[in-house]
Design a protein around this motif. Structure first.
Motif, PDB file in Angstrom:
ATOM      1  N   UNK A 177      -9.426   4.715  -2.395  1.00 22.88           N
ATOM      2  CA  UNK A 177      -8.156   3.998  -2.333  1.00 22.88           C
ATOM      3  C   UNK A 177      -7.072   4.849  -1.696  1.00 22.88           C
ATOM      4  N   UNK A 178      -6.483   4.337  -0.623  1.00 23.56           N
ATOM      5  CA  UNK A 178      -5.571   5.113   0.216  1.00 23.56           C
ATOM      6  C   UNK A 178      -4.328   5.591  -0.520  1.00 23.56           C
ATOM      7  N   UNK A 179      -3.924   4.899  -1.573  1.00 23.84           N
ATOM      8  CA  UNK A 179      -2.684   5.260  -2.258  1.00 23.84           C
ATOM      9  C   UNK A 179      -2.883   6.302  -3.354  1.00 23.84           C
ATOM     10  N   UNK A 180      -4.129   6.684  -3.613  1.00 28.25           N
ATOM     11  CA  UNK A 180      -4.390   7.761  -4.573  1.00 28.25           C
ATOM     12  C   UNK A 180      -4.324   9.098  -3.829  1.00 28.25           C
ATOM     13  N   UNK A 181      -3.917  10.174  -4.509  1.00 26.64           N
ATOM     14  CA  UNK A 181      -3.797  11.476  -3.835  1.00 26.64           C
ATOM     15  C   UNK A 181      -5.123  11.955  -3.259  1.00 26.64           C
TER      16      UNK A 181
END
Length: 618
Positions: free
Chosen positions: A333-337
Motif C-alpha cells: 500500500x503506497x500510503x504506508x511508510x
C-alpha cells in the motif's frame, strides 16, 4: 566497511539531505528557502505502526547492512550500488550465482541472482521447486528489491541457509533498470517513500506490465526467456499501489474465482487456499495487515466497490493464468511508510519460500493438471457486471467528503485513522465473447514479426517447408474503428464486426501451423483469435488489412451499379434496406458506390481479411 560501501553510504546520505536543484539559482547565496507546496506532506497521515518484522533489520554497525538499511529503510540504492552489494554477496557465498539475462535499451545489464544448494555446473536441482521473485517492473515501486537484498543477506550471512534445503530462489532485483535510474523525489506523488523513486516506464516510455503478450520490449523478451529457462513453480511480481487509502499494508492475490477458474482452475485453488491462508497468517503474526487486491470501482466513492475482474494477458497475472504458471501480484500500500512495506515484503517472500518447500509437489500436480486441460471453448473478451454479485469483508480508513476549491467538485479527504470493516461489493468480469477452440492457427509467412513473437513465447509450431493449401475458418472485419489515442506505442483496433467464412487459403512456404493441443494452447488463442482483446490484431499488428490498394473510379462503378440493380432484385432489395436503415449512408455517394464495388469481382479480396486462419476439426 570497504571503501566502495562507504562511498555508497555517503551518496545515499547526501541524497537525503541535499537541497533540490531549484533551491538556489547560480550566483545566489544558499540560505533559508521558502518551502514549496510540493515539498510538504500532502498525503494522508499514516497510522502508527510497529511489528515483529522490525527485528529483521540488522543492528547499527553490522558489516552486512544493506544500503537501504543504512538509511533506516527510507531510501533505496542506485543501480550501481545495488549491483555492488550483490557482487559482494555473491563473492562471499557459494550459495549464490549471478547471471546477466538481458540488456536494456540504454545498455544496462539486467541481472538475476540464483540462490540454491546443490547446484551442478551452475544449475539448480530441478527436483526442487523454484520461486521467482521479480522486483521493479515499475521501478518506482521498488520495495521488493530492498526486501530481497535483506533476505539474500540473511540466507548467506545470518544463518537462514536452511531456507534453501528444499527449494530454490531466483531473484530479479530490478526489472526496469532504465526506469530505475530515472530516479527523483517527484516521481510518484501518491507514494510515501523511498526518498528517491524510479520511473514507471522504460527508456522507450513503455510499461513492462503491459507487455507480457505482445513482447515489444527487449526487457520483457529477456524476462520471458528467463521464465522459460528456469520454469518457476511460483512467480511473485512485486508492486506498490495507487488509489484509495485502506487499512491493509500488504495486499496480494490472483484472479481468484474469475480467470483462474477459466484458464488455471487447479492453480487457482492452491493460490486462493493454502497460499493465501499461510502467507496471510505469517504477515499477521509479524505485525502486518494483509488484504485482498484492491482496484476501486470509483476513486471518489471509496465504498462504491472494487473490481474483481479478469486480468488481461498484458499483465503478469494474466500471462501466468494462460501459461499455467502460479503467479501472484503483490501490491504494497503506497500510503504506508517504506520501512513498513519493505519488511512486510520480506515476510511474504520468506513464507512463500517455506510454503513452496512444504507444498511444492502439490503445486506441481496442480500445474500439470492445468497444462493438460483442453477446453472446447475459449473466452477471448470480457465485460464487467453492472450489478455486483459478490462482496468481501474490507477494512477501511476513515474519510470525509468536501468541496475542493481547486477541482470545483466533491473530493475525498483521508483522515489517517482506521475505520469500520464493511462488506465491499465486488464487480466481477464475465466472458462476453467465447469461441470454439480450433485445432490450430495458421499464420502466413508474410507476418514474420508475429511468428517471431510466438517463438519467443515458446509456442510449439510447425513451419511449412513448401506452400500448403488449407481450408480454414477465416475472419473478415466489418466497420473497423481505430482507437483515437495511442496505447503503449500502438494504435489499437477499438471496435469491429467479425464475419466468419469457410475459405481455402494457400499459405506460402515459411508459414506456421500453431496447434492448440499443447500446454500453451490457451495463450495461442488469446494472441491469435481475431476477437480477442489481447490479440496481435487488437494491438494493431495488422494495419495493412485496413487499407484499400486498388480502386474503381465513380464514372466506372456508377453505370455498373445501375446495371447490377436492374439485373438482381435481391441485391436491389438489400440496397434499399440499407438506405432506409442508415441515413448517413443514404446521403453519401462514395459510400453508396463502395457498397456496390464490394459486391463485384473487382474488389480487393484481402481488404479487411484477417490473414490468420482457424483450422477446425479434421
Amino acid at each position: 566497511m570497504p571503501r566502495s560501501h562507504r562511498l555508497a553510504l555517503c551518496a545515499i546520505l547526501m541524497l537525503s539531505v541535499a537541497a533540490p536543484a531549484w533551491a538556489a539559482a547560480p550566483g545566489q547565496q544558499n540560505g533559508p528557502q521558502q518551502t514549496e507546496p510540493w515539498d510538504t506532506d500532502f498525503l494522508p497521515p499514516p497510522p502508527p505502526w510497529h511489528g515483529a518484522s522490525e527485528k529483521l533489520v540488522v543492528k547499527a554497525g553490522d558489516p552486512w547492512a544493506t544500503p537501504a538499511e543504512l538509511t533506516g529503510l527510507t531510501a533505496t540504492p542506485s543501480y550501481d550500488e545495488t549491483r555492488a552489494f550483490i557482487d559482494r554477496l555473491v563473492t562471499a557465498s557459494p550459495l549464490l550465482r549471478q547471471e546477466v539475462f538481458g540488456t536494456s535499451p540504454k545498455g544496462r545489464e539486467m541481472v538475476a541472482v540464483l540462490a540454491a544448494k546443490g547446484m551442478v555446473d551452475g544449475k539448480p536441482d530441478p527436483a526442487k521447486p523454484l520461486l521467482l521473485v521479480q522486483a521493479g517492473i515499475h521501478a518506482g515501486e521498488i520495495d521488493g528489491k530492498d526486501a530481497g537484498l535483506m533476505l539474500l543477506r540473511d540466507i548467506t550471512q545470518r544463518g537462514k541457509d536452511g531456507l534453501l534445503d528444499r527449494v530454490n530462489l531466483l531473484f530479479v532485483p530490478i526489472f526496469n533498470v532504465d526506469g530505475h535510474e530515472r530516479a527523483g523525489a517527484y516521481n510518484r506523488p501518491n507514494q510515501r517513500g523511498p526518498m528517491n523513486q524510479g520511473w514507471r516506464t522504460t527508456a522507450q516510455n513503455l510499461n513492462l506490465n503491459r507487455d507480457y503478450g505482445k513482447l515489444d520490449t527487449p526487457e520483457m523478451r529477456a524476462m520471458i526467456a528467463l521464465i522459460r529457462r528456469y520454469q518457476p513453480d511460483l512467480y511473485l511480481d512485486i508492486h506498490v499501489t495507487d488509489g484509495m487509502d485502506y487499512a491493509y499494508d500488504i495486499t496480494f492475490g490472483n484472479d481468484e474465482g474469475a480467470a483462474g477458474d477459466l484458464f488455471s482452475p487447479a492453480i487457482d485453488r492452491w493460490l486462493a487456499g493454502p497460499f493465501k491462508t499461510e502467507v496471510s497468517q505469517a504477515l499477521a503474526k509479524a505485525g502486518h495487515i494483509p488484504g485482498p487486491l484492491v482496484t476501486e470501482a470509483d476513486g471518489r466513492k471509496p465504498e462504491g466497490g472494487i473490481a474483481g475482474g479478469t486480468t488481461p494477458l498484458r499483465y503478469s497475472t494474466g500471462y501466468g493464468n494462460l501459461a499455467h504458471i502460479p503467479t501472484v501480484l503483490v501490491e504494497n500500500h503506497s500510503l504506508k511508510p517504506y520501512r513498513q512495506r519493505v519488511l512486510g515484503t520480506y515476510v511474504l517472500i520468506e513464507r512463500s519460500l517455506t510454503l513452496l518447500a512444504e507444498q511444492g509437489a502439490a503445486l506441481r500436480q496442480a500445474m500439470a493438471s492445468d497444462r493438460a486441460r483442453r477446453p472446447v471453448t475459449l473466452p477471448v473478451a470480457f465485460e464487467t457486471e453492472k450489478t455486483p454479485s459478490a462482496s468481501v469483508a474490507f477494512r477501511t480508513m476513515r474519510h470525509e467528503s468536501y468541496i475542493s476549491p481547486a477541482s470545483g467538485g466533491v473530493e475525498v479527504r483521508w483522515l489517517g485513522r482506521p475505520g469500520a470493516t464493511v462488506h465491499m461489493p465486488i464487480f466481477l468480469d464475465h466472458p462476453s465473447v467465447t469461441v470454439a477452440r480450433p485445432d490450430a492457427y495458421w499464420v502466413p509467412a508474410t507476418k514474420p514479426e508475429i511468428i517471431a513473437r510466438l517463438r519467443l513465447h515458446g509456442l510449439a509450431m510447425e513451419t511449412q517447408d513448401q506452400p500448403h493449401e488449407v481450408t480454414v475458418d477465416a475472419v473478415r472485419l466489418t466497420e473497423p474503428k481505430l482507437a483515437t489515442e495511442t496505447n503503449e506505442g500502438h494504435v489499437m483496433l477499438d471496435t469491429a464486426g467479425y464475419v466468419h467464412e469457410t475459405r481455402t487459403v494457400l499459405y506460402p512456404k515459411g508459414s506456421v501451423r500453431v496447434p492448440t493441443d499443447q500446454p500453451l494452447g490457451d495463450l495461442a488463442g488469446q494472441l491469435l483469435e481475431a476477437e480477442s482483446t489481447e490479440s496481435f490484431l487488437a494491438w494493431g499488428f495488422f494495419p495493412e488489412i485496413l487499407q484499400r490498394t486498388e480502386y474503381i473510379e465513380p464514372y466506372a462503378i456508377a453505370p455498373l451499379a445501375e446495371r447490377m440493380l436492374a439485373a438482381d432484385p435481391a441485391l436491389k432489395a438489400a440496397f434499399e434496406a440499407k438506405l432506409k436503415a442508415d441515413p448517413g449512408f443514404a446521403t453519401n455517394p462514395d459510400q453508396r458506390l463502395a457498397w456496390f464495388y464490394d459486391r463485384t469481382p473487382y474488389s480487393d479480396a484481402a481488404y479487411l481479411r484477417y490473414p490468420v486462419g482457424r483450422e477446425m476439426g479434421r
